[in-house]
Write an enzyme that holds these catalytic residues in place. Sequence first.
Site, short mmCIF file in Angstrom:
data_model
loop_
_atom_site.label_atom_id
_atom_site.label_comp_id
_atom_site.label_asym_id
_atom_site.label_seq_id
_atom_site.Cartn_x
_atom_site.Cartn_y
_atom_site.Cartn_z
N PHE A 100 0.83 -1.19 0.00
CA PHE A 100 0.00 0.00 0.00
C PHE A 100 0.88 1.26 0.00
CE2 PHE A 100 -2.93 3.16 1.77
CZ PHE A 100 -4.00 2.97 0.92
N ASP A 132 0.75 -4.77 8.06
CA ASP A 132 -0.39 -3.89 7.87
C ASP A 132 -1.63 -4.77 7.72
OD1 ASP A 132 -2.39 -2.15 6.99
OD2 ASP A 132 -0.99 -0.91 5.84
N TYR A 187 -11.89 1.68 9.59
CA TYR A 187 -13.02 2.19 8.82
C TYR A 187 -13.44 1.28 7.68
CZ TYR A 187 -8.97 4.24 6.39
OH TYR A 187 -7.75 4.44 5.79
N LYS A 188 -12.76 0.16 7.50
CA LYS A 188 -13.15 -0.77 6.44
C LYS A 188 -14.15 -1.78 7.02
CE LYS A 188 -8.59 -0.22 4.27
NZ LYS A 188 -8.97 0.78 3.27
N ARG A 232 -12.26 -3.12 -8.08
CA ARG A 232 -12.29 -3.97 -6.89
C ARG A 232 -13.73 -4.22 -6.45
NH1 ARG A 232 -8.21 -2.08 -2.24
NH2 ARG A 232 -9.80 -0.45 -2.13
#
Length: 401
Positions: free
Chosen positions: A122, A199, A224-225, A373
């Site tokens: 990322f 991560d 927040y995912k 995605r």
Amino acid sequence: MTDPTALDAADPLAAYRDQFLATDVVSYLDGNSLGRPLKATAELMDEFIREQWAGRLIRGWTDEWWEWPITLGDRLGSIALGAANGQVVIADSTTVLFYKLARAAVDARPHRRKILIDQDNFPTDRYVLEGIAAERGLELVWITTDPVAGIEPAQVADVIDDDVALVSFSHVAYRSGWLADVAAINEIAHAAGALTLWDLSHSVGAVPIELDEWGVDLAVGCTYKYLNGGPGSPAFAYVRDDLLAELRQPIQGWIGHRASFEMGPGYEPAKGARGLLSGTPPILAMVPLHANLDMLESAGIAAVRQKSQRLSAYALELADEWLVPLGVAIASPRDPARRGGHVTLQKPGFDTLLERLWERGVLPDYRRPDGLRIGPAPLSTSFTELHTGMSLVRDLLSRAD
């Protein structure tokens, strides 16, 4: 083709969808970027503002707020991270916590000059490590991974040596959804004397994690995912218990001091995980985590993972049936044991398709150069909703051709 209504009828987690706030979105397929809000979250936020904030004011700090970074961290560790108490804190953003832990790790290995990372990690992780390498005069060793897969233990073994201070990868790759073998990579890194930093942003809340059992040294992740903490909700950091006294994070703030309210000269870090804190905790932004952790604990991470695997497998089934004949390539692992919670589809021109999908209430996301995605969240997404969204992708692609 499998009937989505039959899959929904057989879904043991179907009732959890009713816990989320309803919207006019037709098909939300971006739960791996931003989770939906819970009804309980709206209620908790209103209660917190009206009663705790307005009612208690400054007294709230001594009631319980002061301990939230630790108590919520312990609860997250127990429910979703496989971490014993005293090793997880909620604070800051993922970027800030990643910097803190990475800097602490390389400082703890002062005679080692290398950091291992893969080229498709990322962006935040890559950028932060580039900055630390520049600060400390270190060398980044870049590993090139298969873009449809991700980091393999053998690739780490091929390049690691006794000059490596830190090994850092994502548990689930943000593009492909590749699920890394954390335990195997940790073993390789530890044999060379290096520390590991993982991560967990694209895995926590969707994939079972066993940080203690896997021998993870350090980990960070967002909330927040799949944890539905809301836009910009605070991140979490994990430091293995026996490393807490050894590592010293670089952002020395008053909350991480051993006696915050003495406000005296000189910095003395608090013992344990509290020493990872810096500034005033984002208390208001932590409120949604209480609701989601209740839900996740009730559902059970094992059941969530099973639903996630079924959803991603169904996405692949629909893609193979509808989209591959239209020139779409699958850019995610076929093996469910090596696949996280999302699936990436590739075709030039997907960037122009995204806006038309969003206009019609179907919300996946796009990752350059040409990846769409599909990220259904196990507790909020039905198989029918996934079917509806994928069918619109098919219809728009058919018209384009």
